[in-house]
Design a protein around this motif. Structure first.
Motif, PDB file in Angstrom:
ATOM      1  N   UNK A 148       0.788  -1.126   0.039  1.00 47.15           N
ATOM      2  CA  UNK A 148       0.211  -0.030   0.038  1.00 47.15           C
ATOM      3  C   UNK A 148       0.694   1.496  -0.041  1.00 47.15           C
ATOM      4  N   UNK A 149       2.179   1.012   0.336  1.00 40.18           N
ATOM      5  CA  UNK A 149       3.053   2.145   0.455  1.00 40.18           C
ATOM      6  C   UNK A 149       4.085   2.426  -0.788  1.00 40.18           C
ATOM      7  N   UNK A 150       3.948   1.183  -1.641  1.00 41.76           N
ATOM      8  CA  UNK A 150       4.878   1.258  -2.559  1.00 41.76           C
ATOM      9  C   UNK A 150       4.574   2.261  -3.696  1.00 41.76           C
ATOM     10  N   UNK A 193      -5.186   0.572   5.147  1.00 42.33           N
ATOM     11  CA  UNK A 193      -4.387  -0.066   3.992  1.00 42.33           C
ATOM     12  C   UNK A 193      -5.398  -0.258   2.817  1.00 42.33           C
ATOM     13  N   UNK A 194      -6.571  -0.820   2.961  1.00 44.49           N
ATOM     14  CA  UNK A 194      -7.528  -1.231   2.015  1.00 44.49           C
ATOM     15  C   UNK A 194      -7.841   0.320   1.288  1.00 44.49           C
ATOM     16  N   UNK A 195      -8.176   1.283   2.086  1.00 46.89           N
ATOM     17  CA  UNK A 195      -8.762   2.339   1.258  1.00 46.89           C
ATOM     18  C   UNK A 195      -7.396   3.025   0.542  1.00 46.89           C
ATOM     19  N   UNK A 196      -6.255   2.681   1.093  1.00 45.30           N
ATOM     20  CA  UNK A 196      -5.151   3.236   0.321  1.00 45.30           C
ATOM     21  C   UNK A 196      -5.018   2.343  -0.963  1.00 45.30           C
ATOM     22  N   UNK A 197      -5.545   1.215  -1.031  1.00 45.35           N
ATOM     23  CA  UNK A 197      -4.916   0.024  -2.140  1.00 45.35           C
ATOM     24  C   UNK A 197      -6.210   0.722  -3.276  1.00 45.35           C
ATOM     25  N   UNK A 198      -7.293   1.341  -2.664  1.00 47.75           N
ATOM     26  CA  UNK A 198      -8.687   1.555  -3.289  1.00 47.75           C
ATOM     27  C   UNK A 198      -8.441   2.527  -4.540  1.00 47.75           C
ATOM     28  N   UNK A 206      -7.115  -2.427  -6.966  1.00 52.07           N
ATOM     29  CA  UNK A 206      -8.466  -1.662  -6.503  1.00 52.07           C
ATOM     30  C   UNK A 206      -9.850  -2.525  -6.364  1.00 52.07           C
ATOM     31  N   UNK A 207     -10.023  -3.508  -7.279  1.00 55.50           N
ATOM     32  CA  UNK A 207     -11.066  -4.144  -7.499  1.00 55.50           C
ATOM     33  C   UNK A 207     -11.187  -5.128  -6.135  1.00 55.50           C
ATOM     34  N   UNK A 208     -10.109  -5.932  -5.680  1.00 60.11           N
ATOM     35  CA  UNK A 208      -9.708  -6.596  -4.680  1.00 60.11           C
ATOM     36  C   UNK A 208      -9.907  -5.640  -3.351  1.00 60.11           C
ATOM     37  N   UNK A 209      -9.565  -4.628  -3.085  1.00 61.18           N
ATOM     38  CA  UNK A 209      -9.609  -3.513  -2.054  1.00 61.18           C
ATOM     39  C   UNK A 209     -11.235  -3.139  -1.924  1.00 61.18           C
ATOM     40  N   UNK A 210     -11.849  -3.169  -2.881  1.00 58.16           N
ATOM     41  CA  UNK A 210     -13.068  -2.691  -2.832  1.00 58.16           C
ATOM     42  C   UNK A 210     -13.937  -3.881  -2.341  1.00 58.16           C
ATOM     43  N   UNK A 211     -13.751  -4.945  -2.776  1.00 55.56           N
ATOM     44  CA  UNK A 211     -14.486  -6.432  -2.618  1.00 55.56           C
ATOM     45  C   UNK A 211     -14.206  -6.716  -1.061  1.00 55.56           C
TER      46      UNK A 211
END
Length: 673
Positions: A148-150, A193-198, A206-211
């Protein structure tokens, strides 16, 4: 290649020669990719214990490459079918695969293990609790942290960096089966982390984070509030989701819409209701026509969104949702050679039926659209579908449509819905029986022409049988349907019902462990003791006067207002009977004391019921004059007249009107000795 070669390769998995072992592993891997027959073959050759042994060994005889190949094979086997996945789970592959995620110096092994776990955890049979009990959930969340920080350069140029967060997020999404699991995932630090990846810019991540976010927010307002309050570089998560609803990717649109719908249903984004109506709902309806995405998921999401909102049900109709859904349910049930393809078609039909049921559950104009879309014949056909879920969903549609008196008298009759619905009372599935019996509650009402069809086909006997079900929902629906059947029913129907139900069985239901069943059983008794004193007399004979009075006394002490209300109205009906029936109530000081106490109840409906009791207890005809005077004097002695006078200015109009009637009865006692 002969089977002996396959046997040989399996045997080579235990060799100490690394070169030969890797050679055998690669041969097996290449043999099973995309080949279900070969996957089944190797499982039958007992390959799983050997693969697990390779993964868990940490001595110098097992090299990293062998572990990677073994994990890849497990992943390929997991992508076979549900039966294979269950075999993998039963063989104990999950713990060693989870342990692979901790080996940070082996990125390829982590990716292979995550891919295998993703396939396994897609199964409802996968034991999710193990992840939480062993602390592996924290490890999964930690795998999100680095990525998420990459930088975007790393994300787009390193396959490991793109695949692992996508795979891990998907695994986490499958581990949100209850509130406890949802909260543990959030406690592990997943939300930011999930909001970051979204908004990372990589579509699959992004789709996996939304899921995962939609699964965490489902029926969980606390987590929903946390999501809304999480910031990403100053951007609000809701604004990011609304942007992704307009994404070019249809799957991204659906996942973002699902997140927003779950948040909306948790009532944590009230300021965005217009966005739900104007942006999210139309997007989901459009996706019903997109073969490239899960129309099954779109239908389920739509049903969930509109299920309790008249505004959203009307908005769905305005978007032509009914027409699109009807096109999904009218597809012929072809026998497909691929069982998975067949199951997929069945799930689409089931979800579309559930969406139609949800959209038509509250508003008459929506039900009209269902009829006008010519969906009803397909709903009737679906009631005899081979798939349990489809049959149950078709019943749900019928239940929604049967809430309309007009439909009960016209469209549903014309469609011949009664007989197939009645037949489902004997379905092999309890869930289908439950939904069918709930629908019959509307079908057997007095104004429905289909009531005769149910009666002529043994409906009473079947409903009485269901009253003894161990399933409380089925018992409730059966009692409810019998209660409706008895509403303003002819004496012959009442006698037939009680011939099969019997008064001892009714008394058992009146004391059922479920309060809701007690309430409906009381309502059934209320309907039995209605319209004529001969009906009341049969109740007195069936239960016994002393037992009936004792029942009333006990139920009036209930802690449940619905029980109290139904008991009072049953007494109201009994008090319309002859002098014996009235005096049975008058002679019970406990009943009169309870009625007196409830005259000042906070609920107007209960106050009205108590006044009705007094009206009927003091009702008279000339031939019963002496008894009337005795009843009135006792009630006066107990202070009922003064209590009625105190209610003359009640806040409720119905109470005030009934009080006027009751007081006139007390003022005419001088006519009688």
């Amino acid at each position: 290649m002969t089977q002996s070669r396959h046997d040989y390769c399996v045997s080579q998995l235990s060799t100490s020669d690394k070169t030969e072992r890797i050679k055998a592993l690669r041969f097996i891997k290449n043999s099973i990719i995309g080949n279900r027959t070969k996957k089944d073959l190797y499982i039958s050759l007992n390959i799983l214990p050997r693969l697990i042994e390779i993964i868990v060994k940490n001595d110098n005889t097992t090299d990293p490459q062998s572990k990677i190949q073994a994990v890849v094979i497990l992943g390929s086997l997991a992508y076979g079918n549900e039966e294979n996945v269950c075999t993998l789970i039963d063989s104990g592959v999950i713990p060693p695969l989870l342990d692979c995620l901790t080996l940070r110096n082996e990125p390829k092994l982590i990716e292979a293990a995550a891919r295998a776990l993703k396939a396994i955890f897609n199964s409802p049979r996968a034991p999710k609790q193990h992840i939480f009990e062993t602390g592996h959930m924290i490890e999964l969340v930690n795998l999100l942290k680095g990525f998420s920080q990459a930088s975007k350069d790393i994300l787009f140029n390193c396959p490991y960096a793109t695949h692992v967060p996508e795979l891990v997020a998907t695994i986490i999404a499958r581990c949100c089966e209850n509130v406890e699991q949802q909260m543990q995932i959030v406690s592990a630090g997943a939300l930011p982390l999930l909001v970051d990846l979204m908004s990372c810019g990589h579509a699959k991540i992004q789709e996996a984070a939304l899921d995962t976010l939609q699964a965490l927010c489902l029926e969980n307002p606390e987590i929903g509030k946390s999501v809304v309050g999480t910031r990403k570089n100053g951007d609000q998560p809701i604004e990011i989701m609304l942007k992704l609803v307009r994404d070019r990717s249809k799957s991204m649109q659906l996942l973002a819409a699902t997140c927003l719908i779950n948040l909306s249903r948790s009532d944590v984004i009230p300021d965005h209701q217009s966005d739900i109506v104007l942006i999210v709902l139309p997007t989901v309806v459009k996706l019903l026509s997109e073969p490239s995405i899960s129309r099954e998921k779109a239908s389920f999401v739509l049903a969930y969104l509109v299920s309790e909102s008249e505004e959203l049900q009307k908005a769905a109709c305005d978007c032509d949702a009914i027409v699109k859904l009807t096109s999904l349910i009218c597809q012929p049930d072809e026998e497909l050679s691929n069982p998975e393809a067949q199951a997929h078609c069945d799930r689409i039909k089931e979800s579309a039926l559930l969406a139609i049921a949800a959209i038509s559950s509250l508003k008459e104009e929506c039900r009209v659209q269902v009829i006008e879309a010519k969906a009803l014949p397909h709903i009737v056909t679906a009631m005899s579908h081979r798939n349990v879920g489809v049959r149950a969903a078709a019943c749900q549609c019928t239940r929604s449509l049967s809430r309309s008196v007009k439909n009960l008298r016209t469209s549903l009759v014309d469609a011949g819905i009664a007989l197939p619905l009645f037949q489902l009372l004997s379905d092999e599935s309890t869930s289908v029986q439950t939904t069918a019996s709930a629908t019959l509650c509307n079908i057997v009402l007095g104004f429905s022409p289909m009531k005769i069809t149910v009666l002529e086909n043994g409906g009473i006997e079947r409903l009485v049988n269901l009253v003894s079900s161990v399933d409380s929902n089925l018992r409730l629906n059966a009692v409810w349907a019998l209660k409706n059947l008895l509403f303003q029913a002819e004496p012959e129907i009442k006698q037939t019902v009680m011939k099969h139900l019997t008064y001892p069985k009714l008394q058992t239901l009146l004391n059922d462990a479920e309060i809701s069943i007690q309430e409906q059983a009381l309502n059934l008794l209320r309907n039995l003791a209605c319209d004529h004193e001969t009906n009341i007399e049969e109740v007195f004979e069936g239960i016994g006067e002393c037992s009936l009075v004792s029942l009333f006394e006990n139920k009036l002490k209930s802690n449940y207002e619905d029980i109290i209300l139904q008991t009072l109205y049953t007494i109201v009906n009994v008090a319309t009977g002859n002098e014996r029936h009235k005096m049975a109530i008058i002679n019970s000081d406990a009943i009169l004391s309870s009625i007196s106490d409830y005259m000042t109840h906070s609920k107007a409906s209960i106050r009205v019921a108590t006044v009705w009791c007094i009206i009927n207890l003091t009702w008279t005809e000339e031939r019963h004059g002496v008894g009337y005077a005795e009843r009135v004097r006792k009630l006066q002695t107990l202070g009922f007249e003064s209590k009625l006078s105190a209610l003359a200015d009640d806040t409720d109009l119905d109470v005030r009107d009934r009080v006027k009637t009751a007081l006139t009865h007390f003022r005419t006692t001088e006519r009688y000795p």
